[in-house]
Design an enzyme around this catalytic site. Structure first.
Site, PDB file in Angstrom:
ATOM      1  N   LYS A  94       0.783  -1.053   0.179  1.00  9.07           N
ATOM      2  CA  LYS A  94      -0.092  -0.060   0.049  1.00  9.07           C
ATOM      3  C   LYS A  94       1.038   1.181  -0.111  1.00  9.07           C
ATOM      4  O   LYS A  94       2.098   1.277   0.558  1.00  9.07           O
ATOM      5  CB  LYS A  94      -0.880   0.185   1.122  1.00  9.07           C
ATOM      6  CG  LYS A  94      -2.233   1.065   1.212  1.00  9.07           C
ATOM      7  CD  LYS A  94      -3.330   0.051   0.576  1.00  9.07           C
ATOM      8  CE  LYS A  94      -4.394   1.204  -0.033  1.00  9.07           C
ATOM      9  NZ  LYS A  94      -5.584   0.097  -0.353  1.00  9.07           N
ATOM     10  N   ASP A 146      -7.155   3.956  -4.564  1.00  9.17           N
ATOM     11  CA  ASP A 146      -7.802   3.797  -3.506  1.00  9.17           C
ATOM     12  C   ASP A 146      -8.416   5.201  -3.058  1.00  9.17           C
ATOM     13  O   ASP A 146      -8.619   5.757  -4.003  1.00  9.17           O
ATOM     14  CB  ASP A 146      -6.743   3.451  -2.247  1.00  9.17           C
ATOM     15  CG  ASP A 146      -7.428   3.081  -0.906  1.00  9.17           C
ATOM     16  OD1 ASP A 146      -7.947   1.891  -0.950  1.00  9.17           O
ATOM     17  OD2 ASP A 146      -7.567   3.933   0.091  1.00  9.17           O
TER      18      ASP A 146
HETATM   19  P1  NDP Z   1     -13.003   7.391  -3.004  1.00  8.63           P
HETATM   20  O1  NDP Z   1     -11.872   8.350  -2.748  1.00  8.63           O
HETATM   21  O2  NDP Z   1     -13.576   7.100  -4.354  1.00  8.63           O
HETATM   22  O3  NDP Z   1     -14.240   7.737  -1.974  1.00  8.63           O
HETATM   23  C1  NDP Z   1     -14.063   7.786  -0.781  1.00  8.63           C
HETATM   24  C2  NDP Z   1     -15.372   8.051  -0.110  1.00  8.63           C
HETATM   25  O4  NDP Z   1     -15.387   7.957   1.115  1.00  8.63           O
HETATM   26  C3  NDP Z   1     -15.926   9.549  -0.520  1.00  8.63           C
HETATM   27  O5  NDP Z   1     -17.167   9.697  -0.349  1.00  8.63           O
HETATM   28  C4  NDP Z   1     -15.207  10.273   0.927  1.00  8.63           C
HETATM   29  O6  NDP Z   1     -15.993  11.672   1.260  1.00  8.63           O
HETATM   30  C5  NDP Z   1     -15.476   9.203   2.014  1.00  8.63           C
HETATM   31  N1  NDP Z   1     -14.463   9.312   2.972  1.00  8.63           N
HETATM   32  C6  NDP Z   1     -13.280   9.079   2.853  1.00  8.63           C
HETATM   33  N2  NDP Z   1     -12.356   9.327   4.147  1.00  8.63           N
HETATM   34  C7  NDP Z   1     -13.411   9.749   5.051  1.00  8.63           C
HETATM   35  C8  NDP Z   1     -13.562   9.875   6.273  1.00  8.63           C
HETATM   36  N3  NDP Z   1     -12.251  10.035   6.949  1.00  8.63           N
HETATM   37  N4  NDP Z   1     -14.432  10.150   6.796  1.00  8.63           N
HETATM   38  C9  NDP Z   1     -15.433  10.219   6.186  1.00  8.63           C
HETATM   39  N5  NDP Z   1     -15.820   9.958   4.958  1.00  8.63           N
HETATM   40  C10 NDP Z   1     -14.711   9.695   4.253  1.00  8.63           C
HETATM   41  O7  NDP Z   1     -12.427   6.009  -2.452  1.00  8.63           O
HETATM   42  P2  NDP Z   1     -12.873   4.701  -2.634  1.00  8.63           P
HETATM   43  O8  NDP Z   1     -14.471   4.341  -2.928  1.00  8.63           O
HETATM   44  O9  NDP Z   1     -11.972   4.062  -3.703  1.00  8.63           O
HETATM   45  O10 NDP Z   1     -12.448   4.028  -1.146  1.00  8.63           O
HETATM   46  C11 NDP Z   1     -13.461   3.755  -0.335  1.00  8.63           C
HETATM   47  C12 NDP Z   1     -13.049   2.481   0.759  1.00  8.63           C
HETATM   48  O11 NDP Z   1     -12.924   1.494   0.126  1.00  8.63           O
HETATM   49  C13 NDP Z   1     -11.563   2.680   1.259  1.00  8.63           C
HETATM   50  O12 NDP Z   1     -11.541   2.330   2.514  1.00  8.63           O
HETATM   51  C14 NDP Z   1     -10.768   2.000   0.653  1.00  8.63           C
HETATM   52  O13 NDP Z   1      -9.580   1.623   1.123  1.00  8.63           O
HETATM   53  C15 NDP Z   1     -11.796   0.648   0.034  1.00  8.63           C
HETATM   54  N6  NDP Z   1     -11.362   0.094  -0.957  1.00  8.63           N
HETATM   55  C16 NDP Z   1     -11.314   0.538  -2.164  1.00  8.63           C
HETATM   56  C17 NDP Z   1     -10.952  -0.189  -3.290  1.00  8.63           C
HETATM   57  C18 NDP Z   1     -10.972   0.271  -4.738  1.00  8.63           C
HETATM   58  O14 NDP Z   1     -10.785  -0.323  -5.731  1.00  8.63           O
HETATM   59  N7  NDP Z   1     -11.032   1.696  -5.056  1.00  8.63           N
HETATM   60  C19 NDP Z   1     -10.583  -1.551  -2.983  1.00  8.63           C
HETATM   61  C20 NDP Z   1     -10.867  -2.231  -1.855  1.00  8.63           C
HETATM   62  C21 NDP Z   1     -11.144  -1.292  -0.776  1.00  8.63           C
HETATM   63  P3  NDP Z   1     -15.008  12.874   0.948  1.00  8.63           P
HETATM   64  O15 NDP Z   1     -15.305  12.881  -0.443  1.00  8.63           O
HETATM   65  O16 NDP Z   1     -15.946  13.752   1.802  1.00  8.63           O
HETATM   66  O17 NDP Z   1     -13.695  12.707   1.469  1.00  8.63           O
HETATM   67  O1  2IT Z   2      -7.912  -1.842  -0.927  1.00 11.74           O
HETATM   68  C1  2IT Z   2      -7.850  -2.374  -2.143  1.00 11.74           C
HETATM   69  O2  2IT Z   2      -7.947  -3.397  -2.459  1.00 11.74           O
HETATM   70  C2  2IT Z   2      -7.424  -1.412  -3.121  1.00 11.74           C
HETATM   71  N1  2IT Z   2      -7.479  -0.164  -3.094  1.00 11.74           N
HETATM   72  C3  2IT Z   2      -7.302  -2.020  -4.524  1.00 11.74           C
HETATM   73  C4  2IT Z   2      -5.794  -2.365  -4.662  1.00 11.74           C
HETATM   74  C5  2IT Z   2      -5.461  -2.719  -6.175  1.00 11.74           C
HETATM   75  O3  2IT Z   2      -4.332  -3.162  -6.534  1.00 11.74           O
HETATM   76  O4  2IT Z   2      -6.377  -2.977  -7.075  1.00 11.74           O
END
Ligand code: NDP
Ligand code: 2IT
Length: 445
Positions: free
Chosen positions: A126, A166
């Site tokens: 990460k 992420d």
């Molecule tokens: P994005 O940046 O696309 O979206 C994040 C969302 O969560 C936004 O709505 C954001 O609001 C909100 N958010 C972020 N930080 C906070 C916080 N500290 N408190 C409250 N709201 C928060 O990220 P992703 O959708 O990609 O990721 C979301 C989650 O999923 C994370 O935990 C990530 O690690 C996990 N994840 C993502 C993957 C991926 O492929 N993208 C894969 C597996 C897991 P705001 O815009 O106001 O900050």
């Molecule tokens: O938390 C996760 O699994 C991710 N943000 C995706 C990682 C990846 O390499 O696609």
């Protein structure tokens, strides 16, 4: 209390002072895996758990860039290369002001087990920075990404380490990062996933985490002879994972009634249908606005500084960030009738909240299993890059679906406890065994 876990954790806390999210993630795995290790002493002899909790490499670096006014800004960049026993390091990059070493170590640690569960050959990593993309112009984001990659490029490669998105890193950032890598190295190769389709990306990768979390919920529901159709669902966040969880829920006849961002949440009892979801995607991915605008547009309630866990639902999809479900939130969910939680986010539930879910014996799919569809589809993007071919939408979606079904099976294999499926133990042990065996095979490295 398991005495072995406590003495192991004492050492972890001593060696990694102040990294509370890392301690939390390691403790959860230790609690699952220690009883298994006691029954399988070779893992003890080779000190696998102790070795797995120590990153293979931690890279920290300066990221200087010029803002639009010409002022110098300095951020800190990181890449935690946690484990490469079963494949090249793989895992996302997070850009958020809260980013620090402990948060990235927890994420890299979880990634090792998650990637192992997918059955694809990927190690765990990460990275990211405390850079805050909010309020920055496209040019500022580009200059930051270029500076970040100027250092990162020497540590990654298609057979070494393949980052992805992420929080705060989506298609725009991956593009800027890829461009800088290609320029510095004079090489076009699959060094990032989440790329756009016209330069090496995979269909379904943007959708994969959200779709996967819903596919996983579908498998959990099947164990109770239930389905997604007509289920009331709450989703937190409104970014990549949340958006595509809502899209898949709509495909399957479920009803998503809540979304949030870091400022507050909206509650739409009529459901966030396809048209409303299009509005959210435009709002969040292009205009980069706040979720409150949804409430203004559709005349529904907005709750500042609130998360969706007080809303009655059948299924919850936490899809924002770590520790977003407190013990009280978990109790509220259960009291209001929620009986299935599928974690789109990484470690969204505090340990005391996990206990509430476990004691209530609900279907609780922890993040390592439920959100593994994203990285799994990154693995499929890597395969397509190696083949120099692109698979169709249907092919990738079918592979993703099969992977989620198989992850569910692995959780049952290692987590079945009478009539109850302990998905936390199932995911942790299944993920552990493959990496541990590979580490033993490869000697003390
Ligand atoms: P994005 O940046 O696309 O979206 C994040 C969302 O969560 C936004 O709505 C954001 O609001 C909100 N958010 C972020 N930080 C906070 C916080 N500290 N408190 C409250 N709201 C928060 O990220 P992703 O959708 O990609 O990721 C979301 C989650 O999923 C994370 O935990 C990530 O690690 C996990 N994840 C993502 C993957 C991926 O492929 N993208 C894969 C597996 C897991 P705001 O815009 O106001 O900050
Ligand atoms: O938390 C996760 O699994 C991710 N943000 C995706 C990682 C990846 O390499 O696609």
């Amino acid at each position: 209390m398991n005495k072995n876990v406590e003495s192991f954790m004492e050492d972890i806390i001593f060696k990694n002072p102040g990294e509370k999210e890392f301690h939390q993630a390691v403790r959860e795995v230790a609690e699952s895996v220690m009883p298994y290790i006691e029954k399988n002493p070779r893992y003890k002899k080779y000190k696998i758990l102790e070795r797995i909790a120590e990153p293979e490499r931690v890279i920290m670096f300066r990221v200087p860039w010029l803002d639009d006014t010409g002022e110098i800004q300095i951020n800190r960049g990181y890449r935690i290369q946690m484990n490469s026993a079963i494949g090249p390091y793989k895992g996302g990059l997070r850009l958020h002001p809260s980013v620090n070493l402990g948060i990235l170590k927890f994420l890299a640690f979880e990634q090792v087990f998650k990637n192992s569960l997918t059955t694809l050959p990927m190690g765990g990593a990460k990275g990211g920075s405390n850079f805050d993309p909010k309020g920055k112009s496209d040019n500022e984001v580009m200059r930051f990404c270029q500076s970040f990659m100027t250092e990162l490029q020497r540590h990654i490669g298609p057979n070494t380490d393949v980052p992805a998105g992420d929080i705060g890193v989506g298609g725009r950032e991956i593009g800027f990062l890829f461009g800088q890598y290609r320029k510095i190295k004079n090489e076009f190769s699959g060094i990032l996933t989440g790329k756009a389709l016209n330069w090496g990306g995979s269909l379904i990768r943007p959708e994969a985490t959200g779709y996967g979390a819903v596919y996983f919920a579908q498998e959990m529901l099947k164990t109770k002879k239930e389905e997604i159709k007509n289920k009331i669902c709450t989703v937190s966040g409104s970014g990549n994972v949340a958006q595509y969880a809502v899209e898949k829920l709509n495909h399957l006849g479920g009803k998503a009634v809540a979304l949030s961002d870091s400022s507050g949440m909206i509650y739409d009892p009529d459901g966030i249908d396809e048209k409303k979801l299009q509005f959210v995607m435009e709002l969040k991915n292009i205009k980069r606005g706040r979720i409150k605008e949804y409430a203004d547009k559709y005349g529904v309630k907005y709750f500042a500084d609130k998360r969706p866990w007080g809303i009655p639902c059948d299924i919850a999809f936490p899809s924002a960030t770590q520790n977003e479900i407190s013990k009280n939130d978990a109790k509220k969910l259960i009291d209001n009738g929620c009986y299935c939680v599928s974690e789109g986010a990484n470690m969204p539930t505090v340990p005391e909240g996990v206990d509430v879910f476990m004691n209530a014996k609900i279907l609780y799919g922890s993040g390592k299993a439920a959100n593994a569809g994203g990285v799994a589809t990154s693995g499929l993007e890597m395969s397509q890059n190696s083949l120099r071919l692109a698979w169709s939408r249907e092919e990738v979606d079918e592979k993703l679906h099969n992977i989620m079904v198989n992850i569910h099976k692995s959780c049952i294999k290692y987590g079945k406890d009478g009539n109850f499926i302990n998905y936390v133990n199932g995911a942790n042990i299944a993920g552990f065994v493959k990496v541990a065996d590979a580490m033993i095979d490869q000697g003390l490295v």
